[in-house]
Design an enzyme around this catalytic site. Sequence first.
Site, mmCIF file in Angstrom:
data_model
loop_
_atom_site.group_PDB
_atom_site.id
_atom_site.type_symbol
_atom_site.label_atom_id
_atom_site.label_comp_id
_atom_site.label_asym_id
_atom_site.label_seq_id
_atom_site.Cartn_x
_atom_site.Cartn_y
_atom_site.Cartn_z
ATOM 1 N N GLY A 181 48.839 44.625 71.069
ATOM 2 C CA GLY A 181 49.985 43.988 71.715
ATOM 3 C C GLY A 181 50.623 42.780 71.067
ATOM 4 O O GLY A 181 51.661 42.338 71.552
ATOM 5 N N GLY A 183 52.115 42.476 68.102
ATOM 6 C CA GLY A 183 53.079 42.771 67.033
ATOM 7 C C GLY A 183 54.514 42.399 67.376
ATOM 8 O O GLY A 183 54.915 42.395 68.539
ATOM 9 N N CYS A 186 56.297 45.265 68.987
ATOM 10 C CA CYS A 186 55.415 45.978 69.903
ATOM 11 C C CYS A 186 55.811 45.669 71.343
ATOM 12 O O CYS A 186 56.117 44.524 71.663
ATOM 13 C CB CYS A 186 54.004 45.484 69.635
ATOM 14 S SG CYS A 186 52.852 45.904 70.912
HETATM 15 P P1 5GP Z 1 53.726 42.101 63.064
HETATM 16 O O1 5GP Z 1 53.104 41.616 61.806
HETATM 17 O O2 5GP Z 1 55.099 42.667 62.834
HETATM 18 O O3 5GP Z 1 53.690 41.088 64.169
HETATM 19 O O4 5GP Z 1 52.796 43.295 63.604
HETATM 20 C C1 5GP Z 1 52.561 44.453 62.841
HETATM 21 C C2 5GP Z 1 51.677 45.386 63.642
HETATM 22 O O5 5GP Z 1 52.298 45.795 64.861
HETATM 23 C C3 5GP Z 1 51.328 46.703 62.977
HETATM 24 O O6 5GP Z 1 50.373 46.590 61.964
HETATM 25 C C4 5GP Z 1 50.843 47.533 64.157
HETATM 26 O O7 5GP Z 1 49.501 47.274 64.486
HETATM 27 C C5 5GP Z 1 51.698 47.013 65.294
HETATM 28 N N1 5GP Z 1 52.769 47.965 65.607
HETATM 29 C C6 5GP Z 1 53.632 48.555 64.755
HETATM 30 N N2 5GP Z 1 54.483 49.363 65.412
HETATM 31 C C7 5GP Z 1 54.146 49.299 66.709
HETATM 32 C C8 5GP Z 1 54.640 49.921 67.896
HETATM 33 O O8 5GP Z 1 55.607 50.688 67.889
HETATM 34 N N3 5GP Z 1 53.990 49.626 69.040
HETATM 35 C C9 5GP Z 1 52.922 48.785 69.087
HETATM 36 N N4 5GP Z 1 52.329 48.596 70.245
HETATM 37 N N5 5GP Z 1 52.458 48.147 67.997
HETATM 38 C C10 5GP Z 1 53.049 48.412 66.831
#
Ligand code: 5GP
Length: 347
Positions: A181, A183, A186
């Site tokens: 959660g 991300g 996300c």
């Molecule tokens: P960020 O670095 O952009 O904060 O987070 C990246 C991470 O978000 C990814 O490695 C993956 O674990 C998560 N993530 C990517 N796409 C999605 C999505 O569509 N839904 C959710 N719940 N998490 C995602």
Amino acid sequence: MRIEQDLKLGFKDVMIRPKRSTLKSRSQVSLEREFKFLHGAKAWSGVPIMAANMDTVGTFEMAKALAKNKMFTAVHKHYSIDEWAAFLQETDASLLEYIAVSTGTGKQDFKKLKTLVSAHPQLRFICIDVANGYSEHFVEFVKNTRKQFPDQVIIAGNVVTGEMVEELLLAGADIVKVGIGPGSVCTTRVKTGVGYPQLSAIIECADAAHGLGGQIISDGGCAIPGDIAKAFGAGADFVMIGGMLAGHDESGGEKIERDGKLYKLFYGMSSSTAMEKHVGGVAEYRASEGKTVEVPYRGEVQVTVQDILGGIRSTCTYVGASRLKELTKRTTFIRVAEQENRVYTPS
Ligand code: 5GP
């Protein structure tokens, strides 16, 4: 129903307290680490920051750019076997140290993984990635992958609690990916109410993993280099980032021009955009759990990489850690009610 009363913390709830240090300059800090794995055969050394396995982040182009900095890329799972073969043919051996093949847990996924890694056993890292790493089916998949590939390094996730980290390590994973959660694209917490503040998840999961000789990756929620430093400070062995690497030349997708400004598309792997692109739409029984956003185009990723690595080097000098490995030991977090001064930050 039960309520856990312990307060769980995210990156925004803490800062790292500075400490006396004998380091004179950031250039004295080494960000490389070496890891031996619980099951996988060979040791690894490099800078333990990873591009997320998203098709707007973890591309072949990103892998080439990050490997120059000894950084890692979990390549997204939507490349075909032929695309992999072409990529592997044109790249040199050292790059293989810095890439993982990603897979889901369906029958077709396993078949593709077997075909790909059997044909190219030099692919050392396998990243088994599902949104919810708490299912028995997932644990079985990890066990089967371990049986099939005894020498490969297996990354498995995502989970956020110590007992599940232990279960995955015992099932054959070397490295467990942590984060539900946090991300940037996300929406799991919005759609389901499920999640765990990332800093506490790291602290608890690292403790569980290190007790068994495994490692963890903190995955998601880092918006600025300081967050990556906090993740390492909390005990993460690796930190995975998505949004921070989106919007670059290497991030895949086309540039979009609007009102004289350039943007690139960035979307969650469970967003309706991703599902429409890869599986022909959002299945009726599920909701999309990801956002689609346009992020400003940012040019070559190398500039961002230098900003990130420079920031973490600087963290190390503030606490007197000459190597990244020492950062956790030298970290004291302070609980805070403020972060940066945003007077001149455009909202
Ligand atoms: P960020 O670095 O952009 O904060 O987070 C990246 C991470 O978000 C990814 O490695 C993956 O674990 C998560 N993530 C990517 N796409 C999605 C999505 O569509 N839904 C959710 N719940 N998490 C995602």
